[in-house]
Design a protein around this motif. Structure first.
Motif, PDB file in Angstrom:
ATOM      1  N   ASP A  12       8.731  26.972  -2.871  1.00 51.39           N
ATOM      2  CA  ASP A  12       8.290  27.294  -1.505  1.00 51.39           C
ATOM      3  C   ASP A  12       6.923  26.666  -1.224  1.00 51.39           C
ATOM      4  O   ASP A  12       6.692  26.110  -0.140  1.00 51.39           O
ATOM      5  CB  ASP A  12       8.210  28.811  -1.310  1.00 51.39           C
ATOM      6  N   ARG A  52      17.259  23.045   4.959  1.00 54.06           N
ATOM      7  CA  ARG A  52      17.193  24.508   5.087  1.00 54.06           C
ATOM      8  C   ARG A  52      18.337  25.033   5.958  1.00 54.06           C
ATOM      9  O   ARG A  52      18.946  26.071   5.651  1.00 54.06           O
ATOM     10  CB  ARG A  52      15.856  24.924   5.693  1.00 54.06           C
ATOM     11  N   PHE A  53      18.623  24.317   7.048  1.00 57.78           N
ATOM     12  CA  PHE A  53      19.667  24.740   7.982  1.00 57.78           C
ATOM     13  C   PHE A  53      21.037  24.727   7.303  1.00 57.78           C
ATOM     14  O   PHE A  53      21.817  25.672   7.427  1.00 57.78           O
ATOM     15  CB  PHE A  53      19.666  23.826   9.202  1.00 57.78           C
ATOM     16  N   VAL A  55      21.706  24.855   4.071  1.00 55.86           N
ATOM     17  CA  VAL A  55      21.754  25.898   3.042  1.00 55.86           C
ATOM     18  C   VAL A  55      22.010  27.265   3.677  1.00 55.86           C
ATOM     19  O   VAL A  55      22.790  28.078   3.154  1.00 55.86           O
ATOM     20  CB  VAL A  55      20.444  25.916   2.226  1.00 55.86           C
ATOM     21  N   LYS A  56      21.387  27.503   4.828  1.00 63.85           N
ATOM     22  CA  LYS A  56      21.520  28.802   5.486  1.00 63.85           C
ATOM     23  C   LYS A  56      22.913  29.009   6.052  1.00 63.85           C
ATOM     24  O   LYS A  56      23.540  30.057   5.841  1.00 63.85           O
ATOM     25  CB  LYS A  56      20.478  28.937   6.595  1.00 63.85           C
ATOM     26  N   ILE A  57      23.430  28.020   6.790  1.00 66.52           N
ATOM     27  CA  ILE A  57      24.723  28.209   7.451  1.00 66.52           C
ATOM     28  C   ILE A  57      25.885  28.214   6.450  1.00 66.52           C
ATOM     29  O   ILE A  57      26.935  28.806   6.710  1.00 66.52           O
ATOM     30  CB  ILE A  57      24.979  27.143   8.537  1.00 66.52           C
ATOM     31  N   THR A  58      25.692  27.540   5.317  1.00 70.14           N
ATOM     32  CA  THR A  58      26.743  27.532   4.298  1.00 70.14           C
ATOM     33  C   THR A  58      26.590  28.677   3.303  1.00 70.14           C
ATOM     34  O   THR A  58      27.437  28.858   2.429  1.00 70.14           O
ATOM     35  CB  THR A  58      26.748  26.193   3.525  1.00 70.14           C
ATOM     36  N   LYS A  59      25.480  29.433   3.446  1.00 76.37           N
ATOM     37  CA  LYS A  59      25.189  30.561   2.549  1.00 76.37           C
ATOM     38  C   LYS A  59      25.249  30.124   1.088  1.00 76.37           C
ATOM     39  O   LYS A  59      25.860  30.781   0.242  1.00 76.37           O
ATOM     40  CB  LYS A  59      26.163  31.705   2.815  1.00 76.37           C
ATOM     41  N   THR A  61      23.375  29.086  -2.488  1.00 74.44           N
ATOM     42  CA  THR A  61      22.186  29.285  -3.308  1.00 74.44           C
ATOM     43  C   THR A  61      21.861  27.976  -4.016  1.00 74.44           C
ATOM     44  O   THR A  61      22.603  27.543  -4.894  1.00 74.44           O
ATOM     45  CB  THR A  61      22.407  30.399  -4.347  1.00 74.44           C
TER      46      THR A  61
END
Length: 202
Positions: A12, A52-53, A55-59, A61
Motif C-alpha cells: 500500500d 485496482r478496479f 481486482v475489485k470488480i472480479t473480487k 485476492t
C-alpha cells in the motif's frame, strides 16, 4: 494471515509512493512544457487505478508477491525507463523488462486460471492445464503490449518501439522466454507435489 497483512501494508505504501511520484512528474513536466511526459504521468495513474478496479470488480485476492512485482514493474518500466529516460543509462533495460514481464504475466495467468476454476464444481483445477494456460496467457499478453506501444507511439509521438520491427520482435521473444522459464518452474513445482502451484498468502 498477519504476515499477509504486513506485506499488504508495505505494498500500500509502495503504491501510494507511485501516485505521489506521478503527481510530481505531472507538475514538473507541465512546467517544462513536455506534453508526452505529462501524458506518461497520467497514464501511470490510470494503470494503477485500472488494476485496482479490475481486482475489485472480479473480487480477486492479489497475493502480496505478485502485487509487489507488478508495482515494481510499473516503477521500472514506466517511471525509470520512460519518464526518467533510463533506457539511455542502463543497457538492454527494455529487454530485461520484457523478460520480467513474462514471469509476472505467467503468475497473473495462474491467478486467472485459479479464479476461473473456483466456479467449477464438477472438476478440480488441473495443474497441467494451469501451466499451459499460464504460458499461452503470458505470450499473448506480450503481443498485446506491443500493440499498446505501437498505438501510443503513433498517437502521442512516443518512441517505445524505436520505430523498429526488430525491437518489437525481440521484446516479444524476451517476454516469451520469461514465460517459458516460469512455466517450466511451475511444471516442476506441480510435478513434485510438495506444495500447491501457488500460495495466495505468500
Amino acid at each position: 494471515m498477519q504476515k499477509q497483512k504486513h506485506k499488504d501494508k508495505w505494498n500500500d505504501l509502495f503504491e501510494l509512493a507511485l501516485y505521489a511520484t506521478a503527481a510530481v512528474c505531472l507538475v514538473y513536466f507541465w512546467l517544462k512544457g513536455i506534453p508526452a511526459k505529462m501524458f506518461q504521468a497520467v497514464l501511470i495513474v490510470a494503470v494503477l487505478l485500472i488494476i485496482r478496479f479490475v481486482v475489485k470488480i472480479t473480487k480477486t485476492t492479489m497475493f502480496a508477491a505478485l502485487r509487489f512485482s507488478v508495482l515494481l514493474f510499473i516503477f521500472v518500466s514506466m517511471f525509470m525507463a520512460n519518464e526518467f529516460g533510463f533506457y539511455k543509462v542502463i543497457p538492454y533495460l527494455d529487454k530485461i523488462e520484457h523478460l520480467f514481464s513474462g514471469l509476472i504475466l505467467c503468475f497473473v495467468g495462474l491467478l486467472v486460471y485459479m479464479k476461473a476454476s473456483n466456479g467449477e464444481k464438477e472438476a478440480a483445477p488441473n495443474a497441467q492445464v494451469a501451466v499451459w494456460f499460464c504460458l499461452f496467457f503470458s505470450t499473448a499478453m506480450a503481443g498485446v503490449w506491443e500493440i499498446y506501444e505501437y498505438t501510443t507511439d503513433g498517437l502521442f509521438g512516443l518512441h517505445s518501439q524505436n520505430g523498429s520491427l526488430i525491437d518489437t520482435m525481440t521484446d516479444i521473444i524476451c517476454g516469451t522466454i520469461g514465460a517459458v522459464a516460469t512455466s517450466i518452474y511451475l511444471a516442476f513445482k506441480a510435478k513434485r507435489k510438495k506444495m500447491p502451484l501457488i500460495d495466495v498468502q505468500s
